[in-house]
Motif scaffolding. Sequence first.
Motif, mmCIF file in Angstrom:
data_model
loop_
_atom_site.group_PDB
_atom_site.id
_atom_site.type_symbol
_atom_site.label_atom_id
_atom_site.label_comp_id
_atom_site.label_asym_id
_atom_site.label_seq_id
_atom_site.Cartn_x
_atom_site.Cartn_y
_atom_site.Cartn_z
ATOM 1 N N VAL A 130 8.607 -3.517 -20.267
ATOM 2 C CA VAL A 130 7.172 -3.256 -20.156
ATOM 3 C C VAL A 130 6.738 -2.346 -21.526
ATOM 4 O O VAL A 130 7.667 -1.572 -21.901
ATOM 5 C CB VAL A 130 6.888 -2.324 -18.792
ATOM 6 N N ASP A 194 2.907 -8.353 -17.618
ATOM 7 C CA ASP A 194 1.905 -8.156 -16.637
ATOM 8 C C ASP A 194 0.727 -8.796 -17.461
ATOM 9 O O ASP A 194 -0.347 -8.318 -17.132
ATOM 10 C CB ASP A 194 1.429 -6.935 -16.283
ATOM 11 N N VAL A 217 11.912 -1.111 -17.704
ATOM 12 C CA VAL A 217 10.825 -0.639 -16.797
ATOM 13 C C VAL A 217 10.952 0.948 -17.209
ATOM 14 O O VAL A 217 11.835 1.421 -17.747
ATOM 15 C CB VAL A 217 11.028 -0.904 -15.338
ATOM 16 N N PRO A 220 6.309 4.895 -14.219
ATOM 17 C CA PRO A 220 5.055 4.364 -14.438
ATOM 18 C C PRO A 220 3.922 5.743 -14.820
ATOM 19 O O PRO A 220 2.975 5.331 -15.830
ATOM 20 C CB PRO A 220 4.570 3.798 -13.196
ATOM 21 N N TYR A 302 4.678 -2.259 -11.051
ATOM 22 C CA TYR A 302 5.680 -3.060 -11.248
ATOM 23 C C TYR A 302 5.984 -4.218 -10.087
ATOM 24 O O TYR A 302 6.399 -5.439 -10.187
ATOM 25 C CB TYR A 302 7.044 -2.466 -11.484
ATOM 26 N N HIS A 305 3.896 -6.941 -10.244
ATOM 27 C CA HIS A 305 3.965 -8.006 -11.553
ATOM 28 C C HIS A 305 5.398 -8.644 -11.453
ATOM 29 O O HIS A 305 5.660 -9.786 -11.835
ATOM 30 C CB HIS A 305 3.836 -7.295 -12.903
ATOM 31 N N ILE A 306 6.336 -8.181 -10.809
ATOM 32 C CA ILE A 306 7.725 -8.799 -10.845
ATOM 33 C C ILE A 306 7.874 -9.852 -9.811
ATOM 34 O O ILE A 306 8.722 -10.986 -10.267
ATOM 35 C CB ILE A 306 8.822 -7.843 -10.434
ATOM 36 N N PHE A 422 9.304 -1.058 -5.221
ATOM 37 C CA PHE A 422 10.241 -1.550 -6.574
ATOM 38 C C PHE A 422 11.420 -1.229 -6.261
ATOM 39 O O PHE A 422 12.408 -2.173 -6.597
ATOM 40 C CB PHE A 422 9.424 -1.056 -7.696
#
Length: 433
Positions: A130, A194, A217, A220, A302, A305-306, A422
């Motif tokens: 990311v 993303d 990752v 965030p 995440y 998007h995953i 997540f």
Amino acid sequence: MIMSILVILLKNEETYVVESMSQFANSFVENHARYQHNKKQEIKNSSTYWKSQKILMKLAGKIHSTATSTAMQDKFEDNQSATETTYDAYSEALIKTRLREREAKIEEIYHFRKTHFSLKHLPKVIGIGVKKCGTGGLITFLAKHPLIRIPKIHSGETFFFTEKPKTGPYTYRSYFPPTNKMELGMEKTPIYFDSSNINLASTMKKMVPKAKILLMVCDPTMRSFSDYIHEGDQHPDSLAGIVTKQNTFEEFIDKYVPKMQLLLQQSHDNHTSYADDYKTQIMLRGLRKTIPEATLITTGLYIYHIQTWKTFYDKSNFLIVDGEEFIKNTGAVIEQIQEFLGIPKLVWKEDFVKHPDTGFYCYRKLTEKHLNGSHVETDDELRTSLKCLQKNKGRTRNGAKHASPEALEELSQFYKPYNKAFYQETGKTYNWL
Ligand SMILES: Nc1ncnc2c1ncn2[C@@H]1O[C@H](COP(=O)(O)OS(=O)(=O)O)[C@@H](OP(=O)(O)O)[C@H]1O
């Protein structure tokens, strides 16, 4: 009795190096006797004794775990229980053997490159993000491996799937240096993960179905601050850059977190799981076009998007790496990735040394000269010997730039439920704020 063991060093497409370990074990015994007599005082008196001792212990352990000969292991353990100095000398002999073995492998790989045909191929490894999680370090340090070949442009970033997927595999191939059948072409483009194109993962899967995917990752909240600084410094004319220039991070968070909360609430209404919530998945990706600065926050969600990646790429071809761990234990993560890629471990933890000023790990290939216990290295010598990432990496994580604790707290509260989801999704708990 010392058994002969066949060590298969390379499984990728072709088993290519096979060697007998009995010679290797015999040299341990010789080295052991020699060192016991000659080096005992020399090593103990040296001022870098404890520093090199740490390296030796680790590398001895590495050999210990790779050697499967029980006889050899018994000898090793006997020595561990003997006097401390015996163990040091013995370990030093082991590491020197390991270093020579490594050079021999690298030589073989270069020889193979010179004597075998190379062609442009599609990549076998793709880093999908990311953004701001350490993807630059990941590709730079992996490229120290003689089997990994990366595009020469934009720090290994092609942007192919975000900018020109319709031009097809011929164009994609053109980005990569020619590779032979043992080498792995690799690229990374952090915004693949993303991207606004919800079909990106399926397009990639169709074009490079066997590619191994690396996803890095990170916390965030810290990612968001890093991105905020990056956009202001690196892309001051982009919309996100303009917004970050006009607002402090605190103002930005105060405005955009409630905005995002509202958008998520409105979109959430009927969903039962993140996987089924296509509406939010699409909405978040769409924001990259409609409110580009919102990606400073949305990229960190995440769990949404995953979902598309999970649909198209099987777990066995997908490795998730923690960027926070990468900062702390760079070499260990690089070793783990070599295992995942099925290539011989030729870049070691011991090849990474912390920069005395920044505290970030830099690359310095371990050689016999670094084991010379009689020389104390000055910080200046250390600085000039390190290969570090470029200056635009390491702007926030080591405290060079700060955000207010309140803004970070507000953001981390916002991310909490999504992080938790997540962790559940990936079966791993990360140490994020
Ligand atoms: N060894 C080493 N040296 C310097 N920096 C390191 C290293 N390892 C990880 N990092 C962290 O990488 C962060 C940048 O992430 P990316 O490379 O993914 O950024 S980018 O998306 O390619 O722009 C960058 O974020 P900032 O600290 O905010 O600059 C670093 O914290």
